[in-house]
Each structure stands twice: as C-alpha cells, then as structure tokens.
Design an enzyme around this catalytic site. Structure first.
Site, PDB file in Angstrom:
ATOM      1  CB  CYS A  67      -0.950  -0.014   1.200  1.00 36.26           C
ATOM      2  SG  CYS A  67      -2.115   1.369   1.173  1.00 36.26           S
TER       3      CYS A  67
ATOM      4  CB  CYS B 261      -0.974   2.689   3.767  1.00 38.47           C
ATOM      5  SG  CYS B 261      -2.427   2.121   2.930  1.00 38.47           S
ATOM      6  CG  ASP B 262       2.838   1.192   4.558  1.00 38.55           C
ATOM      7  OD1 ASP B 262       2.257   1.680   5.552  1.00 38.55           O
ATOM      8  OD2 ASP B 262       2.741  -0.008   4.253  1.00 38.55           O
TER       9      ASP B 262
END
Ligand code: FAD
Length: 330
Positions: free
Chosen positions: A143, A146-147
């Site tokens: 992701c 997200c990261d």
C-alpha cells in the site's frame, strides 16, 4: 442462533458497523473470521506497523493496536464477536442463512438474520518472493498511499511491481517522497490506460524496467536494501539497490463465499447503489474494501461501515412497520 443484524468481517468497516448497530440496540453479531482470505481477525491493518493517517491518533498508532481498539469499542456496546469464518450463505429467502466453517466443511445448522452486512474486505495480492517473510513491513508493502511517506522510504530509491493503472498511480504517488522510482513490469508493455502509462513513462523520477521479474528481496537483516531482478527473456539476474518494494498487482475481494448471490463487477467487488451501502438483495448491505476498489483506506472503510449500519437500521424499522401494519389488519 438468530440475530437482527449479522456482520461478516472484522476490519474498520465491520467494527464501525458493529458500533453503530450496537448503539442502536440491534444486538449485532460479528463474525471476525479465522484467517479468512489469509488475513487475521482485525483485517488488513494487522499486516502493517504504523498507521499515521487515522484521525484521533496524532502520534500514530500501530495497526494491531488500532484494530484492538476497534474490537474493544464494538464489545463495549454489546456486539457479540465470534471468531469463525462464514463459508456459505443463502440469501434467496428471509431470514437469511449463514453457515460457519467447521472441521469437516460447513456447520450443519445455519445461523439466521434479518439483515446482513458484508464487510469482508479485499486481500492485497503478493508474489511471495524469497525474502518476503523477512522484509515484509521492513521495506516491503502492498500500500503505497498508506506507507509511502514513512521515513524508511524518504529520498530513497524504490521499486513498484505491476503493470496496471495501480502500479502507474502508486509509482507516481511515490515520486513525492522517493529519490527515484522503478516500475518492474513483467511484459514489454503496460496493461494500464494510455494516459496513466504515459504519465509514468514520461515522469523524470520514474524508470520502467520492461520484461523484468523481481525474484528476491535482500537486506541487512534489519531492512530491505536491494532486490534481485531477472530478465524475463534472457533469465539473466542483477541486483537493484532499493529501500522499498511496493506490490501493486491487485487485490482479491473476499466475495467467493457469496457464490454469486450478490452482484459483483467483473473483478469480484460488490456493486452497491451509488451513495449507499445497498446491494441487489434487499436487507443485505456492503461496507469497506469489499465494494471499494478506489479509496481502500481505513477511514473510508470505517465511513462505509457507518453507512451500512444506518441503512440496516432503517431497513429493520421498515420491516417492523410492515409487520405491525399487517398485524393491525388481521
Ligand atoms: P479488512 O481490513 O480487509 O478486513 C476484513 C476482515 O474480514 C478480515 O479480517 C478477513 O479475515 C475477514 N473476513 C473475510 N472473509 C470473511 C468470512 N467469510 N467470514 C468471516 N470473516 C471474514 N489504510 C489506512 O487508512 N492507513 C494505513 O496506514 C494503511 N496501511 C495499510 C498497510 C497495508 C500493508 C495494507 C494491506 C493496507 C493498509 N491500509 C491502510 C488499508 C486498510 O487496511 C484497508 O483499507 C482497510 O483495512 C479495509 O477495511 P475493511 O473493513 O473493508 O476490511
């Protein structure tokens, strides 16, 4: 067991639906799964370390702590949580029937409910290359949104694996943080739409590695430092120094157990009436990544869990009103 509302799934969408349904005195039952779709109870957030973009936690929170809190809050208002996987449903008549997984397949006696919320998520596909177990979340992720902003990846070279729109989009997103982004594509062309492919190919911080497989993740025992690439045609291998590897090879929505009883799109995601959680079967609602292949974030999943619970509550009120009207005519 009969319930007014059953929720299948235990990620942010399932638990938000449970919190709303429980506070509305609907006494929900939530099946959290036993490694359903290869994911632990709590959902995809259990596979990540730090979550920095969920409001309310300015210092960040680990994925597993956040899912523990969701669970605690569901239980606080009276949700009954069952650590079992639903393997089969019958949505053809009311009440709806659900079978749990047991040692020899399905339970004999189904559970029943008046309304059902499907919040089973989607599992990010991985390639399970050598070194993946060791460096997962230590340089490897599924992701980018997200990261990608994590310090581990800032001003470092990164590689994205995939050839579709997601790979192009995630690579372009990562250029905000990375020193350079490689996209490893196993063929000699993108599957992505023309516009997305062009954007990636022409980006000064992106290099496309055509006909390239990533076959191993290597590091210094602590974090990822490089990957081994293999040319799909010549089979020659070489190392590429990167601090991050992002899979962008798609997700599998966890809808197989529904056996086609709810309308899905061509890739298996549930289809809902736009702007609602309503599926094609009255009384069955969808929440979270199982119907959302666009945003796929904890907060959007939680928001749609709230919508599903409110839609279920309204549906149950209407059922009750109908029943009362019928009774008054007798
Ligand atoms: P999921 O989280 O997918 O949960 C579904 C649950 O339902 C699973 O536990 C599954 O086992 C269970 N289940 C499935 N089928 C059944 C069944 N038949 N019976 C019973 N149970 C079943 N989002 C953010 O906002 N911030 C982040 O930092 C972030 N980091 C991420 C890092 C990674 C590596 C990944 C993969 C995702 C990340 N996400 C992040 C995305 C976020 O985790 C998802 O968008 C969110 O978890 C989706 O929630 P959900 O409730 O739809 O389903």
């Amino acid at each position: 067991m009969h319930s007014k509302v059953i929720i299948i799934g235990s990620g942010p969408s399932g638990h938000t639906a449970a919190i709303y349904a429980a506070r509305a005195n609907l006494e929900p039952v939530l099946f959290e799964g036993m490694m359903a779709g290869g994911v632990a109870p709590g959902g995809q957030l259990t596979t990540t370390t730090e979550v920095e973009n969920f409001p309310g936690f300015p210092a960040g929170i680990t994925g597993s702590e956040l899912t523990d809190k969701f669970r605690e809050q569901s239980e606080r208002f009276g949700t009954q949580i069952i650590t079992e996987t639903i393997t089969r449903v019958d949505l053809s008549s009311r009440p709806f029937k659900l079978w749990r997984e047991d040692a020899d397949g399905d339970s004999d006696e189904p559970d029943t409910c008046d309304s059902l919320i499907v919040a089973t998520g989607a599992t990010a596909k991985r390639l399970n290359i050598a070194g993946e177990d060791k460096y997962w979340q230590r340089g490897m992720s599924a992701c980018a949104v997200c990261d990608g902003a994590a310090p581990l990846f800032r001003n470092k070279p990164l590689v994205v694996i995939g050839g579709g729109d997601s790979a192009c989009e995630e690579a372009t997103f990562l250029t905000k943080y990375a020193s350079h982004v490689y996209i490893a594509v196993r063929r000699d062309a993108f599957r992505a739409s023309n516009i997305m492919a062009k954007r990636a190919i022409n980006h000064p911080k992106i290099t496309v590695l055509w006909n390239t497989h990533v076959i191993e993740a290597k590091g210094d025992d602590r974090v990822l430092t490089h990957v081994v690439l293999q040319d799909a045609k010549t089979k020659e291998t070489r190392n590429l120094d990167v601090s991050g590897l992002f899979y962008a090879i798609g997700h599998t929505p966890n809808t197989a157990f529904l056996n086609g009883q709810l309308t899905t799109d061509e890739t298996g995601y549930l289809v809902v009436k736009p702007g609602t959680s309503l599926t094609n079967v009255q009384g069955v609602f969808a929440a979270g990544d199982v119907h959302d292949k666009r945003y796929r974030q904890a907060i959007t999943a939680a928001g749609s869990g709230c919508m599903a619970a409110l839609d279920a509550e309204k549906y149950l009120e209407e059922l009750e009103a109908e029943a009362q009207e019928k009774a008054s005519k007798l």
